[in-house]
Write an enzyme that holds these catalytic residues in place. Structure first.
Site, mmCIF file in Angstrom:
data_model
loop_
_atom_site.group_PDB
_atom_site.id
_atom_site.type_symbol
_atom_site.label_atom_id
_atom_site.label_comp_id
_atom_site.label_asym_id
_atom_site.label_seq_id
_atom_site.Cartn_x
_atom_site.Cartn_y
_atom_site.Cartn_z
ATOM 1 N N GLY A 95 54.014 34.553 96.130
ATOM 2 C CA GLY A 95 54.852 35.245 97.100
ATOM 3 C C GLY A 95 55.134 36.697 96.776
ATOM 4 C CB SER A 141 57.894 34.822 93.379
ATOM 5 O OG SER A 141 56.970 34.145 92.528
ATOM 6 C CG ASP A 142 56.748 29.607 97.541
ATOM 7 O OD1 ASP A 142 56.990 29.133 98.660
ATOM 8 O OD2 ASP A 142 56.140 28.961 96.647
ATOM 9 C CD1 TRP A 143 52.928 28.412 91.479
ATOM 10 C CD2 TRP A 143 55.070 28.625 92.052
ATOM 11 N NE1 TRP A 143 53.678 27.976 90.415
ATOM 12 C CE2 TRP A 143 54.997 28.117 90.725
ATOM 13 C CE3 TRP A 143 56.332 28.843 92.595
ATOM 14 C CZ2 TRP A 143 56.126 27.819 89.956
ATOM 15 C CZ3 TRP A 143 57.458 28.557 91.834
ATOM 16 C CH2 TRP A 143 57.353 28.055 90.541
#
Ligand code: GLC
Length: 747
Positions: free
Chosen positions: A271, A267-269
């Site tokens: 996300g 995941s993006d941080w």
């Protein structure tokens, strides 16, 4: 209760297996490097307890996730970013830890790498950055980024590889391959449709399937299918109303099913937003989640993550079997065997001369000579007594700031310093500030140490520069953007395409004061240039990293002959950009103000595709870049006039008709002369960079295949090449393709 029993039994069995094999002196399969990786994955999976499985699929600190202590799997460390290895942070902090052993080489921004149009540079880049990561103990680099340059206002375009899917595809593959050859995972980002920053967490992108597959996905697909990327980072934004960090269609269907991706989706941080989607929609490793359920993360609250205790509880309560969990863990274990458990990993190196050489080479090959009226460049240093350098960007450090790609560079040579070093003892190099832009200089606790404060008004700064310009042999202005908010920076987009800080006035005034005025634009984006008729020489300088000043001085003095080509169209104004002409940026807020729908109304007509369709003349075209020598392209030949499989080879003669060695990029565009759907006038489908000595001529071969002739057919949901007449256009820029050849695709 049954579930718990069977889980308990498996754990006991796993421990027993381990014990017996150790007792028998036999190496367990998962620890035997001679065994097939999939066998090792299955063996390890069978030995893991539920908690151990849960622990490896979510972060345990800001940039790490847990290994499996009992089985000997080390913790897994990631770090930003695409241009260099970010300084270490404390366990659960964004701020740097203040260590004195984590300064790095800052490599040029990826827009510069793309501007080299040289896949060998991408290979060198991935290798060098991979070695820095190895030395710093990082198992995965959070990069490269390959989101398409859709608007010149895009805050993170400097981290990406331009507007064309084919160029970005050719440049991302070697970067990924060479980094992973060292046992360091690339994590290609931000998948997908993350093309602007302002509302990146709330944007729901609406885009045609054609534009999705023809423009926005190809670079990611190449990174997976050819680069065999071990990591993909989901993007913050939504597509089809699902966040891209857990999106059924983009992750399970396209990435994992259609493309056969066998790595991990990170995941993006922050996300991840929903447990059920995180379980079912393709997310494998959850990082940075906002664990107070509101906006930011509570400290050390990793147990609150979706794929943590709440997922474990949901399994134990029977809501889920371990089917999805085991699939995630298989991917994570595969990643471990490729990285932390990879005994073949070579040594790492940090700040080595080779890495600085890479930084210099990529920088000097990526610099683009946009205009050189009257041959003002290269500087004739031998005759020049005094040069005036003007502009904040001649002295401002650019490796600090811009968001997560910010670095703690061991050194950064400024343009002014680079010129003074190069011309030392030869030419006096004076400086005038010219304008004041961003006097800040810190990010995540890393500070530049520069004091750029200057209270003087613009009038005074401009008149001082003009005064000093009189009588100088050359005036070299370093202007453009910087890494401050609302410039080239993560989290926001620019509010205007014009240069900020009154630079247009400064540039115009200096051009009038001195006929040998050169403007060097430092940025990751196009800016308006209303003074191109008054300024004889214009250079695109990019964010060039540690060796910026040396590379710029080498090009400006002619030690290096520039060979960069623009990886994006340089429009005269926003009205010449599809996203803006059609009022398709940044989008329309829904009721409730939580989601903003951004419809990519321009569809496939991005960049030069739009300029060709609207017949607008950009300030500088995609693929444009001059040299200090000249080249002639001639004698276009083709392997056939008809093809059934689409495979054709075109050969063109390239001659260096000038007086010094140089490199030219031969570009081949394909035009479908008659199609059942609207297609761009032409599309880049092959290119090759060739270096020639004066007078030397060489044949360059460019091969295309069926895919190069295809469009995404929304009826059949697949690529389609329609039989009929096609044409290739060959040249050295998208607005200079003098050689043409027709051929027919037959059934
Ligand atoms: C940021 C960025 C991403 C980066 C990550 C970790 O929000 O979007 O590119 O790798 O968080 O810093």
């Amino acid at each position: 209760m049954k579930a718990v029993n069977s889980l308990f039994c498996r754990a006991a069995l796993g421990a027993a297996l381990l014990f017996t094999s150790a007792a028998s002196g036999q190496t367990p399969v998962y620890l035997d490097p001679s065994k097939d990786i999939e066998a090792r994955v299955e063996d390890a999976l069978g030995r893991m307890t539920l908690s151990e499985k849960i622990n490896v699929i979510h972060a345990q600190s800001k940039f790490s996730s847990a290994g499996v202590k009992r089985l000997g799997f080390p913790d897994f460390w990631t770090d930003d970013g695409p241009h260099g290895v970010r300084p270490d942070v404390l366990w659960d902090e964004w701020e740097q830890a203040g260590q004195t052993n984590d300064s790095c080489v800052a490599f040029p921004a990826l827009t510069c790498l793309a501007a080299t149009w040289n896949p060998q540079m991408a290979a060198l880049y991935g290798h060098s950055l991979g070695e820095e990561a190895l030395y710093r103990g990082k198992d995965m680099i959070l990069g490269p980024g390959v989101n398409i340059y859709r608007t010149p206002l895009g805050g993170r375009n400097f981290e990406y590889m331009g507007e064309d899917p084919y160029l970005a595809s050719r440049m991302v593959v070697p970067y990924v391959q060479q980094m992973q050859a060292l046992g360091v995972a690339a994590c290609v980002k931000h998948y997908c449709l993350n093309n602007d920053e302002e509302y990146r967490h709330q944007v729901n992108v609406i885009v045609s399937d054609r534009a999705l597959h023809e423009i926005y996905l190809p670079a990611f697909e190449a990174a997976v299918r050819e680069g065999h990327a071990w990591g993909i980072m989901g993007a913050y934004n939504l597509y089809r109303d699902e966040h891209n960090c857990h999106n059924q269609y983009t992750l399970n269907r396209i990435l994992k099913q259609d493309w056969g991706f066998d790595g991990v989706v990170v995941s993006d941080w922050g996300g991840a937003h929903d447990l059920d989607q995180a379980v079912r929609n393709g997310l494998d490793m959850e990082f940075g989640t906002w664990t107070d359920g509101l906006t930011m993360g509570a400290t050390n609250a990793y147990d609150n993550y979706y794929l943590s205790r709440q997922y474990e509880q949901a399994i134990l309560s029977g809501k889920y079997t371990t089917r999805e969990l085991d699939e995630k863990v298989r991917r994570v274990l595969r990643l471990f065997f490729r990285t932390t458990m990879n005994r073949q990993r070579p040594y790492g190196f940090l700040c080595s001369e080779e890495h600085y050489e890479t930084a210099r080479q990529v920088a000097s090959e990526g610099i683009v000579l946009l205009q050189n009226r009257g041959g003002v460049l290269p500087i004739r240093a031998a005759e020049a007594k005094r040069i005036l350098v003007v502009g904040e960007n001649a002295i401002k450090m650019m490796t600090v700031g811009g968001g997560s790609s910010s670095l703690k560079a061991q050194h950064e040579i400024s343009p002014l310093q680079g010129l003074r070093d190069r011309l030392k003892g030869q030419t006096q190099v004076d400086f005038a500030r010219g304008y004041v832009g961003d006097v800040g200089g810190s990010y995540n606790g890393v500070t530049t140490g520069q004091d750029l404060k200057d209270e003087r008004p613009a009038e005074e700064l401009i008149s001082e520069a003009v005064e000093k310009a009189r009588g100088a042999d050359y005036v070299i202005i370093f202007g453009g953007l910087n890494k401050a908010d609302y410039q080239d920076c993560e989290g926001h987009d620019r509010k205007q395409m014009e240069l900020p800080y009154e630079q247009d006035r400064l540039i115009t005034a200096l051009a009038r004061a001195n006929k040998n005025t050169v403007y060097v634009n430092i940025s990751g984006n196009a800016v308006t240039m209303p003074w191109t008729r008054e300024v004889p020489a214009i250079v695109q300088g990019w964010f060039l990293g540690s060796e910026a000043g040396r590379a710029l001085a080498a090009v400006l003095t002619g030690d290096v002959n520039p060979s960069g080509k623009l990886p994006f169209t340089w429009p005269a104004s926003l009205k010449d950009v599809g996203a803006h002409a059609l009022d398709a940026f940044p989008g329309t807020w829904r009721e409730g103000g939580k989601i903003i729908d951004e419809e990519y109304r321009e569809g496939i007509f991005v960049g030069y595709r739009w300029a060709d369709r609207q017949k607008t003349r950009p300030t500088f075209a995609f693929g444009h870049g001059l040299s200090y020598t000249t080249f002639e392209l001639s004698n276009l030949r083709q392997s056939a006039r008809e093809t059934r499989d689409g495979r054709l080879t075109f050969t063109v003669s390239v001659r260096n008709t000038g007086t010094r060695e140089g490199a030219e990029v031969v570009q081949l565009y394909v035009s479908d002369l008659k199609a059942s759907v609207e297609r761009p006038l032409k599309e880049l489908k092959a290119f090759s960079k060739v270096t020639l000595r004066p007078g030397e001529s060489r044949d360059v071969e460019l091969t295309i295949d069926r895919l190069a002739l295809s469009f995404w057919d929304e009826q059949s949901n697949g690529w389609k090449a329609e039989p009929g007449d096609f044409q290739v256009l060959v040249g050295n820029a998208s607005d200079n393709t003098p050689l043409k050849a027709k051929f027919r695709l037959v059934e």
